[in-house]
Design an enzyme around this catalytic site. Structure first.
Site, PDB file in Angstrom:
ATOM      1  N   TYR A  35       0.821  -1.215   0.000  1.00  0.00           N
ATOM      2  CA  TYR A  35       0.000   0.000   0.000  1.00  0.00           C
ATOM      3  C   TYR A  35       0.854   1.264   0.000  1.00  0.00           C
ATOM      4  O   TYR A  35       0.334   2.358  -0.225  1.00  0.00           O
ATOM      5  CB  TYR A  35      -0.917   0.047   1.228  1.00  0.00           C
ATOM      6  CG  TYR A  35      -1.858  -1.107   1.397  1.00  0.00           C
ATOM      7  CD1 TYR A  35      -2.065  -2.057   0.392  1.00  0.00           C
ATOM      8  CD2 TYR A  35      -2.561  -1.266   2.587  1.00  0.00           C
ATOM      9  CE1 TYR A  35      -2.934  -3.121   0.573  1.00  0.00           C
ATOM     10  CE2 TYR A  35      -3.436  -2.324   2.779  1.00  0.00           C
ATOM     11  CZ  TYR A  35      -3.612  -3.255   1.779  1.00  0.00           C
ATOM     12  OH  TYR A  35      -4.467  -4.304   1.974  1.00  0.00           O
ATOM     13  N   HIS A  93       0.889 -11.615   2.691  1.00  0.00           N
ATOM     14  CA  HIS A  93      -0.193 -10.899   2.011  1.00  0.00           C
ATOM     15  C   HIS A  93      -0.980 -11.779   1.041  1.00  0.00           C
ATOM     16  O   HIS A  93      -2.189 -11.613   0.867  1.00  0.00           O
ATOM     17  CB  HIS A  93       0.392  -9.685   1.265  1.00  0.00           C
ATOM     18  CG  HIS A  93      -0.610  -8.635   0.925  1.00  0.00           C
ATOM     19  ND1 HIS A  93      -0.269  -7.308   0.747  1.00  0.00           N
ATOM     20  CD2 HIS A  93      -1.945  -8.688   0.730  1.00  0.00           C
ATOM     21  CE1 HIS A  93      -1.353  -6.609   0.459  1.00  0.00           C
ATOM     22  NE2 HIS A  93      -2.383  -7.423   0.430  1.00  0.00           N
TER      23      HIS A  93
END
Length: 259
Positions: A35, A93
């Site tokens: 991100y 992730h």
């Protein structure tokens, strides 16, 4: 772990949004290396005046950094960016790197926990077969599996596996990225005098999940946290349960079936 988290995926005002989330009562922030917002989360925390022990920070390592050495270096990089001595929860992730690298990454996270750099180890976007490979390797089970989870995509086999094995289920996309026009949501919002997002988040909480709503709008940040003074009836929970479309209901990448 606080039962409600604040997500910052594709939030381009992360520092201000996290500060607003803290003011709304959130104490659980979900970010990721991918991100590119870890430094902003750390800055928001320092500006908040909160004690480090009062907040729960999650970050994640994307598949291109999987592997033992890369993971060890990535953990240090995340700590440096956030200027923290430890991270509360570190997740793998996604499972795209393949079994060998996934397990190397998981072992690196466990070793970082033993070293005090992180407090808890988990995974994200893991299907049942990904979870089972951890057990088959003789490693302890993850504390968390973060998956796409909302009324249209309920991931029942994964949820049942996690519940059976004591793995906390975190729900991303819990308000379907704002696609809440279904008549059931509208009807229940009117019945409970709440907005539709609050209905979906309350459903998630009552299912035992940890929802991670995200927003950059201050009023929405606050309303998404106002969930503790009402409860959906069993009948209304069942109405929402009936909306499941299985895998066809996903709206995100949802890579739970990759080899």
């Amino acid at each position: 772990m606080p039962r409600l988290g604040f997500g910052v995926y594709q939030n381009y005002t992360t520092k201000d949004s996290v500060l607003e989330a803290f003011s709304a009562g959130y104490r659980h922030i979900d970010t990721a290396q991918a991100y590119k917002s870890e430094a902003h989360v750390g800055e928001a925390f320092r500006l908040s005046g909160l004690d480090r022990g009062d907040v729960f920070i999650t970050t994640k390592i994307i598949s291109k950094f999987h592997g033992y050495a890369k993971t060890a270096a990535a953990i240090d990089e995340s700590l440096q960016k956030m200027q923290f001595e430890y991270i509360d929860l570190f997740l793998i992730h996604n499972p795209h790197a393949g079994k060998d690298l996934r397990l190397e990454t998981y072992r690196a996270l466990l070793d970082a926990r033993a070293a005090g750099k992180i407090r808890s180890v988990g995974v994200s976007n893991y299907g049942v077969h990904h979870l089972e490979e951890i057990v088959e390797a003789g490693l302890e089970k993850p504390s968390v599996n973060q998956i796409e989870l909302h009324p249209f995509c309920q991931q029942t086999p994964i949820v049942e596996y996690c519940e059976t094995h004591g793995i906390v289920v975190q729900a991303y996309c819990p308000i379907i990225r704002g696609d809440m026009a279904h008549p059931v949501f509208t009807d229940l919002a009117q019945k409970y005098d709440r907005d539709r997002a609050q209905i979906l988040l309350r459903w998630s909480l009552q299912k035992g999940f940890v929802p991670l709503p995200k927003s950059a709008t201050p009023s929405r940040i606050h309303s998404n946290a106002a969930l503790w003074d009402f409860e959906l009836s069993g009948e209304d929970m069942a109405r929402i349960d009936a909306l499941d479309k299985g895998k066809e209901g996903c709206i995100s990448w949802n890579p739970v079936d990759v080899p």
